[in-house]
Design a protein around this motif. Structure first.
Motif, PDB file in Angstrom:
ATOM      1  N   ALA A  15     -39.686  48.692  81.919  1.00  0.00           N
ATOM      2  CA  ALA A  15     -39.536  47.742  81.246  1.00  0.00           C
ATOM      3  C   ALA A  15     -38.076  47.278  81.181  1.00  0.00           C
ATOM      4  O   ALA A  15     -36.913  48.196  81.277  1.00  0.00           O
ATOM      5  CB  ALA A  15     -39.837  47.945  79.721  1.00  0.00           C
ATOM      6  N   SER A  16     -37.987  45.905  80.975  1.00  0.00           N
ATOM      7  CA  SER A  16     -36.244  45.392  81.022  1.00  0.00           C
ATOM      8  C   SER A  16     -35.879  45.815  79.360  1.00  0.00           C
ATOM      9  O   SER A  16     -34.521  45.590  79.202  1.00  0.00           O
ATOM     10  CB  SER A  16     -36.139  43.830  81.214  1.00  0.00           C
ATOM     11  N   ASN A  17     -36.646  45.678  78.418  1.00  0.00           N
ATOM     12  CA  ASN A  17     -36.336  45.949  77.099  1.00  0.00           C
ATOM     13  C   ASN A  17     -36.582  47.347  76.551  1.00  0.00           C
ATOM     14  O   ASN A  17     -37.840  47.660  76.801  1.00  0.00           O
ATOM     15  CB  ASN A  17     -37.017  44.974  75.980  1.00  0.00           C
ATOM     16  N   CYS A  18     -35.560  48.136  76.342  1.00  0.00           N
ATOM     17  CA  CYS A  18     -35.757  49.506  75.924  1.00  0.00           C
ATOM     18  C   CYS A  18     -34.535  49.977  75.098  1.00  0.00           C
ATOM     19  O   CYS A  18     -33.617  49.369  74.810  1.00  0.00           O
ATOM     20  CB  CYS A  18     -35.732  50.282  77.279  1.00  0.00           C
ATOM     21  N   SER A  34     -31.593  47.373  74.700  1.00  0.00           N
ATOM     22  CA  SER A  34     -31.170  46.559  75.691  1.00  0.00           C
ATOM     23  C   SER A  34     -30.973  45.104  75.741  1.00  0.00           C
ATOM     24  O   SER A  34     -30.075  44.670  76.348  1.00  0.00           O
ATOM     25  CB  SER A  34     -32.000  46.996  76.957  1.00  0.00           C
ATOM     26  N   ASP A  35     -31.787  44.429  74.955  1.00  0.00           N
ATOM     27  CA  ASP A  35     -31.718  43.095  74.702  1.00  0.00           C
ATOM     28  C   ASP A  35     -30.560  42.765  73.877  1.00  0.00           C
ATOM     29  O   ASP A  35     -30.351  41.454  73.780  1.00  0.00           O
ATOM     30  CB  ASP A  35     -33.281  42.640  74.388  1.00  0.00           C
ATOM     31  N   GLN A  36     -29.990  43.523  73.096  1.00  0.00           N
ATOM     32  CA  GLN A  36     -28.803  43.327  72.268  1.00  0.00           C
ATOM     33  C   GLN A  36     -27.858  44.466  72.270  1.00  0.00           C
ATOM     34  O   GLN A  36     -27.451  45.297  71.449  1.00  0.00           O
ATOM     35  CB  GLN A  36     -29.182  43.084  70.670  1.00  0.00           C
ATOM     36  N   PRO A  37     -27.356  44.755  73.533  1.00  0.00           N
ATOM     37  CA  PRO A  37     -26.463  45.863  73.792  1.00  0.00           C
ATOM     38  C   PRO A  37     -25.001  45.669  72.691  1.00  0.00           C
ATOM     39  O   PRO A  37     -24.540  46.842  72.564  1.00  0.00           O
ATOM     40  CB  PRO A  37     -26.070  45.496  75.088  1.00  0.00           C
ATOM     41  N   GLU A  38     -24.854  44.503  72.330  1.00  0.00           N
ATOM     42  CA  GLU A  38     -23.276  44.492  71.482  1.00  0.00           C
ATOM     43  C   GLU A  38     -23.838  45.044  70.058  1.00  0.00           C
ATOM     44  O   GLU A  38     -22.849  45.443  69.321  1.00  0.00           O
ATOM     45  CB  GLU A  38     -23.174  43.132  71.297  1.00  0.00           C
TER      46      GLU A  38
END
Length: 62
Positions: A15-18, A34-38
């Motif tokens: 999966a890309s979101n993790c 992972s979709d908001q690494p900041e």
């Protein structure tokens, strides 16, 4: 912030979101999605231990 070695959750598979986790040099646990690494959450050892126990026990709201 120094460079952290982020590890992907084994439950994420391909999966890309993790969820990513890293241990900071000061001993704190760092969590990010992972979709908001900041956006990075930080917890000391005792708080991180409590979080992991609650997650494993299914005590967090869904």
């Amino acid at each position: 912030m120094s460079h952290l070695h982020w590890q992907k959750s084994s439950f994420s598979g391909e999966a890309s979101n993790c969820v990513n986790i890293a241990m900071a040099p000061d001993g704190t646990l760092r969590l990010r999605e992972s979709d908001q690494p900041e956006v990075v959450l930080s917890a000391g050892a005792s708080r991180a231990h409590g979080l992991l126990i609650a997650v494993k026990a299914g005590r967090l709201p869904g």
